[in-house]
Design a protein around this motif. Structure first.
Motif, PDB file in Angstrom:
ATOM      1  N   GLU A 297       0.840  -1.203   0.000  1.00  0.00           N
ATOM      2  CA  GLU A 297       0.000   0.000   0.000  1.00  0.00           C
ATOM      3  C   GLU A 297       0.874   1.251   0.000  1.00  0.00           C
ATOM      4  N   LEU A 298       1.990   1.161   0.705  1.00  0.00           N
ATOM      5  CA  LEU A 298       2.904   2.303   0.764  1.00  0.00           C
ATOM      6  C   LEU A 298       3.512   2.564  -0.611  1.00  0.00           C
ATOM      7  N   ASN A 299       3.863   1.480  -1.305  1.00  0.00           N
ATOM      8  CA  ASN A 299       4.393   1.624  -2.674  1.00  0.00           C
ATOM      9  C   ASN A 299       3.348   2.267  -3.605  1.00  0.00           C
ATOM     10  N   GLU A 300       2.119   1.824  -3.488  1.00  0.00           N
ATOM     11  CA  GLU A 300       1.046   2.389  -4.309  1.00  0.00           C
ATOM     12  C   GLU A 300       0.864   3.874  -3.983  1.00  0.00           C
TER      13      GLU A 300
ATOM     14  N   HIS B  80      -6.689   4.007   4.088  1.00  0.00           N
ATOM     15  CA  HIS B  80      -6.605   2.552   4.169  1.00  0.00           C
ATOM     16  C   HIS B  80      -5.269   2.114   4.737  1.00  0.00           C
ATOM     17  N   MET B  81      -4.199   2.863   4.319  1.00  0.00           N
ATOM     18  CA  MET B  81      -2.861   2.519   4.817  1.00  0.00           C
ATOM     19  C   MET B  81      -2.766   2.747   6.325  1.00  0.00           C
ATOM     20  N   VAL B  82      -3.387   3.845   6.812  1.00  0.00           N
ATOM     21  CA  VAL B  82      -3.397   4.104   8.263  1.00  0.00           C
ATOM     22  C   VAL B  82      -4.142   2.980   8.987  1.00  0.00           C
ATOM     23  N   ALA B  83      -5.248   2.523   8.430  1.00  0.00           N
ATOM     24  CA  ALA B  83      -6.014   1.433   9.024  1.00  0.00           C
ATOM     25  C   ALA B  83      -5.190   0.156   9.075  1.00  0.00           C
ATOM     26  N   THR B  84      -4.428  -0.087   7.971  1.00  0.00           N
ATOM     27  CA  THR B  84      -3.562  -1.284   7.939  1.00  0.00           C
ATOM     28  C   THR B  84      -2.495  -1.204   9.035  1.00  0.00           C
ATOM     29  N   ALA B  85      -1.881  -0.020   9.178  1.00  0.00           N
ATOM     30  CA  ALA B  85      -0.859   0.159  10.215  1.00  0.00           C
ATOM     31  C   ALA B  85      -1.462  -0.041  11.607  1.00  0.00           C
ATOM     32  N   GLN B  86      -2.686   0.460  11.798  1.00  0.00           N
ATOM     33  CA  GLN B  86      -3.357   0.299  13.096  1.00  0.00           C
ATOM     34  C   GLN B  86      -3.621  -1.179  13.385  1.00  0.00           C
ATOM     35  N   ASN B  87      -4.029  -1.901  12.342  1.00  0.00           N
ATOM     36  CA  ASN B  87      -4.312  -3.325  12.484  1.00  0.00           C
ATOM     37  C   ASN B  87      -3.042  -4.095  12.856  1.00  0.00           C
TER      38      ASN B  87
END
Length: 599
Positions: free
Chosen positions: A92-95, A132-139
């Motif tokens: 996600e970070l790459n995108e 979405h990336m913040v949510a992934t990091a939180q998860n």
């Protein structure tokens, strides 16, 4: 030392737990920073797009966002962010980075006058991806925290289990130390008492006897054969005890060589136990001395609803009385023993009153020249005439008085009577009265002074009093007491050793303690044999060589006189001339007439 080890284990467990918590904390702090800066990327990008749409250029913010995205991807930068190795997050970070490059390109296009519609659309998509990336990091952070908590509790569970196992192991060791005798591996007295209580409370089918016993003269075996051999003896006895009771009882070692056993009763139980132990010891020990070994037993027949401490005391009391009687004795705690103990207590209670009322009477037994039967002295003996007119002989009370210290007063009571006798009858200077002194009296710190005080009181010449001490008492004399006896000899007192030959190491005594008179124990004449006659002859020769007087006790018959004359024994004492008689009768019979009796 063990407490330090326990504290060390506690400390290690908690240090590791704290380290785990600290690592988890720092890791979650790192996740929180990543989440925070991921959110900053989302918000800062929206701010940048808004400024560009308003024709407000902000290159500084572009550089900041470039650096921030790079740091999130690599973990290197001024903000100290960690790199999340999660594949989904990195993808996600790459995108996000690709889309950021497009946004930067559109910003340049807008600045050159192109439409801002595409930039706005890109910013909206970028915001969604960033969200979405913040949510992934939180998860990822939540999962990591959950794993840390699980690991921490697993660690506590594991260490708790290990510690519980270790604690139980230590408790078993402590219980072994507290309840098991280290040398023999059987119960000690504390655990024995507990087990005895359980056993008698559940007693149904068997009748139990509690036995307390020890080896006679165990200190002698330790001294002669060494403490290692003594330990082997004790271990062998413990082994024999366990085999003998065969799960039908329990056994324990109390201290030194004292053992206890609770075992089912049968006739001759003590004799069978003693014989069995000797068989086991013969098999275990390399020295062939077991046939001469003796043991003393105290026994008590156990009934239901008794207290363990009481029955242990009963058996111990019986054992002590067996030891007092002599070697190889077996005593039951029963009514006969209680009657005798009550009689002993009654005797002790009456002692002081008996002294005050002069119930202790001095009897004298003459000592004579064997060749001429001339009376040359006497031994002072004691009889107790009680209120009811009965007489007690020394064997009935002397040992009791020695235990309680009363013997000191009694010894000096007889000395005073001897001194009064010498003064009353104006006894000749060459006539001596031998007065017995207990080892207790000799050890008394006032012995020397009181001896002189009594003689001074009656103006008794030193030569009229002979200090008589048994051979066994000489063994126990302290260096101070030996020094006092030496001083008394130098002052002119005569020191006699009574019962010579009844103990052991007598020749060693003659070498270490100077005495003037040897009194041969009557045992050698009572049960006469050729060897014993030879021993009497040897003692006579030794006495002559050492310039000592020698008296043979127990002279009762004409045959005894003939033997002593044959062996050149100069002096005798016994019923052949007279039994012990009252002082007044002695004076009338032997002092008021010519001191010579012809056979």
């Amino acid at each position: 030392m063990k407490q330090k080890q326990t504290m060390g284990i506690y400390t290690c467990i908690w240090i590791v737990a704290i380290v785990i918590l600290i690592v988890s904390l720092f890791q979650n702090l790192g996740y929180a920073k990543v989440i925070n800066y991921s959110g900053i990327v989302r918000g800062a990008t929206q701010k940048l797009v808004k400024e560009e749409l308003q024709c407000d250029k902000d290159d500084t913010l572009i550089v900041y966002l470039d650096n921030l995205l790079d740091e999130l991807q690599t973990g290197h930068g001024e903000h100290g962010l960690m790199k999340l190795e999660d594949k989904v997050y990195q993808q996600e970070l790459n995108e996000m980075n690709v889309m950021w490059q497009e946004i930067k390109l559109e910003i340049q296009n807008v600045r050159h006058g192109q439409s801002s519609k595409k930039l706005y659309q890109l910013s909206q998509e970028y915001f969604q991806k960033a969200d979405h990336m913040v949510a992934t990091a939180q998860n990822i952070s939540d999962q990591s925290l959950a794993q840390s908590i699980v690991m921490f509790f697993l660690y506590l569970l594991m260490t708790g289990g290990i510690f519980l196992f270790w604690y139980r192991h230590k408790q078993k060791q402590i219980q072994k130390v507290m309840y098991i005798d280290k040398l023999t591996g059987i119960y000690n007295l504390l655990s024995f008492e507990i087990e005895v209580q359980k056993q008698i409370e559940n007693q149904k089918e068997f009748s139990y006897v509690l036995i307390c016993f020890d080896i006679d003269d165990f200190k002698f075996y330790n001294t002669i054969y060494g403490y290692a051999f003594g330990d082997k003896m004790l271990q062998s006895i413990a082994k024999g005890l366990q085999l003998f009771i065969n799960h039908n009882g329990i056994c324990a070692r109390s201290n030194s060589d004292c053992f206890y056993a609770l075992v089912s009763y049968h006739d001759g139980i003590a004799e069978d136990l003693r014989d069995y132990l000797k068989v086991v010891m013969k098999e275990d020990l390399e020295l062939d001395i077991i046939d001469d070994l003796t043991m003393s037993f105290g026994m008590y027949m156990v009934t239901q609803n008794e207290v363990a401490q009481d029955i242990l005391d009963y058996a111990l009391l019986a054992h002590k009385n067996a030891k007092a009687i002599g070697k190889n004795c077996m005593i039951w705690y029963d009514q006969n023993l209680l009657d005798r103990l009550n009689q002993d207590n009654l005797i002790l209670k009456q002692m002081h009153r008996a002294l005050a009322q002069h119930q202790f009477q001095m009897y004298l037994q003459p000592q004579f020249e064997v060749s001429t039967l001339k009376i040359i002295g006497a031994e002072a003996l004691v009889r107790w005439k009680m209120d009811n007119g009965t007489f007690l002989y020394p064997d009935d009370f002397i040992s009791l008085f020695e235990k309680d210290g009363y013997i000191y007063e009694l010894d000096f009571e007889i000395l005073e009577q001897a001194c009064r006798f010498i003064k009353t009858y104006n006894v000749a200077s060459d006539f001596s009265i031998s007065v017995n002194f207990s080892r207790v009296t000799i050890h008394h710190k006032q012995f020397y002074q009181r001896l002189h005080d009594v003689l001074e009181k009656y103006k008794t010449p030193i030569g009229n009093i002979e200090i008589e001490i048994t051979e066994s008492a000489f063994h126990d004399l302290s260096n101070g007491s030996r020094a006092i006896l030496l001083k008394l000899r130098e002052e002119g007192f005569t020191i006699a050793m009574d019962d010579f030959g009844s103990g052991y190491s007598s020749l060693n005594l003659l070498d270490s303690i100077s005495v003037d008179v040897l009194k041969i124990d009557k045992f050698f004449l009572v049960e006469r044999s050729q060897k014993r006659e030879m021993i009497i002859g040897l003692i006579v020769d030794i006495a002559k060589t050492l310039d000592m007087k020698v008296i043979c006790e127990g002279v009762e018959t004409e045959d005894d006189i003939d033997l002593l004359r044959k062996l050149n024994c100069p002096l005798g004492q016994g019923y052949y001339i007279s039994k012990p008689i009252l002082a007044q009768q002695f004076a009338e019979q032997f002092l008021n007439h010519e001191r010579e009796i012809h056979g």
